[in-house]
Design an enzyme around this catalytic site. Structure first.
Site, PDB file in Angstrom:
ATOM      1  N   SER A   9     -40.340  32.410  -6.507  1.00 30.40           N
ATOM      2  CA  SER A   9     -38.887  32.461  -6.587  1.00 30.40           C
ATOM      3  C   SER A   9     -38.272  31.353  -7.412  1.00 30.40           C
ATOM      4  O   SER A   9     -37.363  30.668  -6.983  1.00 30.40           O
ATOM      5  CB  SER A   9     -38.320  32.397  -5.159  1.00 30.40           C
ATOM      6  OG  SER A   9     -36.947  32.670  -5.171  1.00 30.40           O
ATOM      7  N   CYS A  64     -35.019  31.282 -16.064  1.00 23.64           N
ATOM      8  CA  CYS A  64     -33.926  31.061 -17.016  1.00 23.64           C
ATOM      9  C   CYS A  64     -33.378  29.648 -16.959  1.00 23.64           C
ATOM     10  O   CYS A  64     -32.637  29.227 -17.843  1.00 23.64           O
ATOM     11  CB  CYS A  64     -32.793  32.033 -16.747  1.00 23.64           C
ATOM     12  SG  CYS A  64     -33.321  33.742 -16.821  1.00 23.64           S
ATOM     13  N   TYR A 106      -3.758  40.021 -20.809  1.00 20.78           N
ATOM     14  CA  TYR A 106      -3.150  39.177 -21.830  1.00 20.78           C
ATOM     15  C   TYR A 106      -2.454  38.023 -21.129  1.00 20.78           C
ATOM     16  O   TYR A 106      -1.566  38.224 -20.309  1.00 20.78           O
ATOM     17  CB  TYR A 106      -2.141  39.981 -22.667  1.00 20.78           C
ATOM     18  CG  TYR A 106      -1.093  39.129 -23.347  1.00 20.78           C
ATOM     19  CD1 TYR A 106      -1.463  37.985 -24.060  1.00 20.78           C
ATOM     20  CD2 TYR A 106       0.256  39.459 -23.281  1.00 20.78           C
ATOM     21  CE1 TYR A 106      -0.501  37.195 -24.675  1.00 20.78           C
ATOM     22  CE2 TYR A 106       1.219  38.682 -23.906  1.00 20.78           C
ATOM     23  CZ  TYR A 106       0.842  37.546 -24.593  1.00 20.78           C
ATOM     24  OH  TYR A 106       1.783  36.758 -25.191  1.00 20.78           O
ATOM     25  N   TRP A 132      -3.613  41.089 -28.261  1.00 24.76           N
ATOM     26  CA  TRP A 132      -4.746  41.964 -28.574  1.00 24.76           C
ATOM     27  C   TRP A 132      -6.004  41.127 -28.437  1.00 24.76           C
ATOM     28  O   TRP A 132      -6.336  40.316 -29.297  1.00 24.76           O
ATOM     29  CB  TRP A 132      -4.641  42.521 -29.995  1.00 24.76           C
ATOM     30  CG  TRP A 132      -3.469  43.417 -30.223  1.00 24.76           C
ATOM     31  CD1 TRP A 132      -2.277  43.065 -30.763  1.00 24.76           C
ATOM     32  CD2 TRP A 132      -3.364  44.827 -29.915  1.00 24.76           C
ATOM     33  NE1 TRP A 132      -1.437  44.155 -30.818  1.00 24.76           N
ATOM     34  CE2 TRP A 132      -2.081  45.247 -30.303  1.00 24.76           C
ATOM     35  CE3 TRP A 132      -4.247  45.757 -29.355  1.00 24.76           C
ATOM     36  CZ2 TRP A 132      -1.658  46.568 -30.148  1.00 24.76           C
ATOM     37  CZ3 TRP A 132      -3.815  47.067 -29.194  1.00 24.76           C
ATOM     38  CH2 TRP A 132      -2.527  47.460 -29.586  1.00 24.76           C
TER      39      TRP A 132
END
Lengths: 475, 475
Positions: free
Chosen positions: B40, B44, B451, B459
């Protein structure tokens, strides 16, 4: 088709429509009437200007009148459209100079926006009391907050600014204590802004948690974030009065009197629809102009977009009124294309919104409130989890709270929120996408989201929340 | 059903399966055989340990053997499963002590992971040359990099560590120059790590851009990011030899000789499937064990998950081999539930991956390579845009490059990448969700993404990319 495309209002929706139309139909005429002097300003940027994060007011303008002109758009500032005759297809225009004339249209877009309401409080005539819904107010607030001898008039560097009002406010003694009346997202942003400017800030909110549409989990964290930076948060504290003769002196709320020498009132906004009075147009939620999936109103050849119009909600399929910047830009652009001959849907909204309070970021999407979900015919199940933003061993991992709401019968994801200090707000886009794709909570649990220790643990907080919610759905 | 659930391999997939099975079927037996001493561990996280971002090797372990024991899982370390007899439903086990025995299983999960390949280069017996695919290698690299009198042996604070190897490497003179052979994501992370430790680092990559599966737009930016921090990037530079007698002295690549006193070779990994030799099991891409949507192999009652197994790709619907941490955890957990009697799909993969190089974040999803898209039967259209990560006026807005690939005929989104310095990598989750929902590029353009000036312009870069790509699809 010799009559022009007439656009009323020169902000996000109106100018997006006019620009798209101009590109798609270069041979046809487009006229934009704007009653004021300002165009194309970033409403959402005003708190950050007040905070001092933005140096110049002109930075908040996305287009100058000259640039609009260069695009071949006939922009008329100081021209207010006061009436629409949908049978004759004509608008009545009043100019700032007092002239009045009629203009025929082939297609009409109403993009008149919204105005701030102050509830029962009249801030006019009371120095130090403001509402924040236009650039003149932002400039005045910025000037009022500054020490008279330290104010930099170049900050308000746009010709359209109400310079008399700025100078009057700049000359007043700088405030030390401010009240923000209303703890919605603009209220939270203004509280941060005034605190950054060195003021002792009190936020008053009517209900039990700030940012009501973001849900309790977000409200809690944002209140903590504000208080950690010295902002006093008063919840369940409806403001009863702004006290003062010429200048604001105190706030009365929930039986208490809090002395302040500044107040910013932001208790709500209302759509601007007066020009359509008498036309018999259909209204939707919030008394906004009801439109279909192409932005068409109930009046022939009349479109509406932006803060004055409804939009279809992705979860309920029903018209909704959630005035926000992307909705306005997107609907304007789609209507510009449609009027130019390329029918384009304006797109659904998911009610996606994000806000920050100092280092805490929060965002919401869809339907979070169980009562609202029930009203829309769902049987909502809600779960909030706290999970790490990165692998536990990676420096900077921060507690991130994710709330998910799903329908018990179908498992469909209805809404969600995210709050935290590490890349929290942007994670809402994953949920917005899942909601617009009609995904179920089990489908969300199986999403192949990115795992990399600096950005996300193996199980992203969104996956953890979906896993826990699914356990509850199974039960 | 008296025979136990036997799991081979005690890392992400194996222990996820055993843990889920134990909770769901508390009365049935589960045995986990692990050939090594480690369980375990966060593969990474190893580059970040080497970089010094993580203080203790034990921080990288998500579960200790005692915790596994407390969960009621019969964990046998030092037990290698060397053969499987699928007809008799028995495994043959060899212990580190040299014993050999057979064990019957009711269901079997092969979660044996993968091993690093070194290509033509044998790093054994060459001091200063390493491959990075287990914790012993990470501990040895960390020790080798340190100055002999400055090494802190408490960094490798896990009993399973190969202490002799650590001490031998710690005693060697610290290197000043390192070569990283292979510019995949582990190579990029190791390059950053060694640079953070003060080494002069060279990265050698066979093809024209680092991070080939992330596409050219990401490769370009990551190369710039590495070089800005002093890392030398050699592309189109296949390494021909590691030069040295006892200790590494130089790298020969592309006709040049670069003197180095350290090398980390990471040119690929291969699935561990030897234990199934002779069973006639079906193989998939990468020679991995081919499984169906519930993780079942072609052998009755034998499952496979994690780095040794295939997974179904969300875009092609075909088996794919993209060994990553979430895939392993998720498949293990699903198989644990399935074996316990609750059939659970393991979920598709979208090939979502993220990586950082100093302050630059990059991520990818789906099919980015036009040739791969064509091979899967699509007519790919690809577009890369550069857009701001925040409103232009908001401090910290950073150029973000988004690449999108869609199918010309259907508009379906096939893949994408994002690279930048401001919340770039996490944005890939929006594209992963859209891909798993089979969205088209026009649907992506209409997404109601958040936004708010501090986090995203009106955008979002993803919306800008979809808009530009759709213009190309229309054309």
């Amino acid at each position: 088709m010799s009559d022009p495309f007439v656009v009323v209002g020169a902000d996000a929706a109106g100018l997006s429509a006019a620009s798209k139309f101009r590109r798609e139909a270069p041979d046809r005429e487009v006229v934009v009437f704007e009653k004021g002097r300002w165009i194309s300003y970033a409403y959402c940027g005003m708190p950050y200007f007040i905070a001092g994060y933005v140096d110049r007011m002109s930075d908040l303008l996305s287009l100058s009148p000259d640039e609009v002109d260069e695009r071949g758009i006939d922009l008329r500032r100081g021209h207010e459209v006061v009436a629409v005759d949908p049978d004759a297809k004509r608008v009545t225009v009043e100019t700032a100079a007092g002239d009045r004339f009629e203009r025929a249209y082939g297609d009409l877009l109403v993009a008149t926006g919204a105005h701030a309401t102050t509830g029962p409080f009249d801030v006019r005539g009371l120095d130090g009391a403001f509402t924040l819904h236009d650039m003149d107010a932002a400039a005045a607030i910025d000037a009022y907050v500054a020490e008279p001898d330290a104010y930099d008039p170049d900050r308000a560097d746009v010709s359209a600014v109400d310079r008399d009002r700025v100078e009057r406010n700049a000359a007043m003694p700088a405030p030390e204590t401010a009240a923000v009346v209303g703890g919605g997202y603009v209220g939270v942003e203004v509280a941060e802004a005034l605190s950054e400017r060195g003021l002792d800030v009190h936020v008053f909110h009517r209900s039990g948690h700030l940012l009501s549409p973001f849900g309790e989990a977000v409200g809690n964290r944002v209140e903590e974030a504000l208080e950690a930076e010295g902002v006093s948060v008063h919840t369940d504290a409806p403001v009863e009065a702004l006290v003062g003769d010429d200048r604001i002196e105190a706030i009365e709320a929930d039986g208490d009197r809090v002395p302040v020498d500044m107040a910013v009132v932001g208790v709500g906004i209302r759509p601007n629809t007066d020009l359509l009075d008498g036309t018999g147009f259909d209204r939707g939620p919030g008394d906004a102009i009801r439109v279909d999936d192409h932005g068409r109103t109930s009046l022939s050849d009349v479109y509406a977009a932006g803060d004055c119009a409804t939009a279809r909600h992705a979860v309920t399929g029903a018209p909704d009124w959630t005035p926000l910047g992307l909705t306005a830009n997107r609907a304007g652009r789609a209507i510009g294309a449609t009027v130019a001959g390329d029918p384009t849907p304006v797109g659904d909204i998911a009610g996606t919104a994000a806000v920050k309070a100092f280092d805490t970021e929060a965002a919401r999407v869809g339907i979070l409130d169980p009562d609202a979900a029930e009203a829309a015919g769902f049987d909502p199940v809600r779960e909030t989890v706290t999970a790490g933003s990165r692998s536990g061993y990676y420096p900077g991992a921060a507690e991130t709270d994710v709330t998910l709401v799903a329908d018990r019968d179908t498992g469909r994801l209805l809404g969600g929120s995210v709050v935290g200090t590490d890349r929290a707000a942007i994670r809402i886009d994953t949920l917005a996408t899942a909601i617009e794709a009609d995904m179920t909570a089990p489908e969300v649990e199986r999403l192949d989201l990115a795992y990399a220790p600096p950005f996300s643990p193996v199980w992203d907080p969104i996956l953890v929340a979906a896993k826990v919610l699914n356990g509850k759905l199974d039960g």
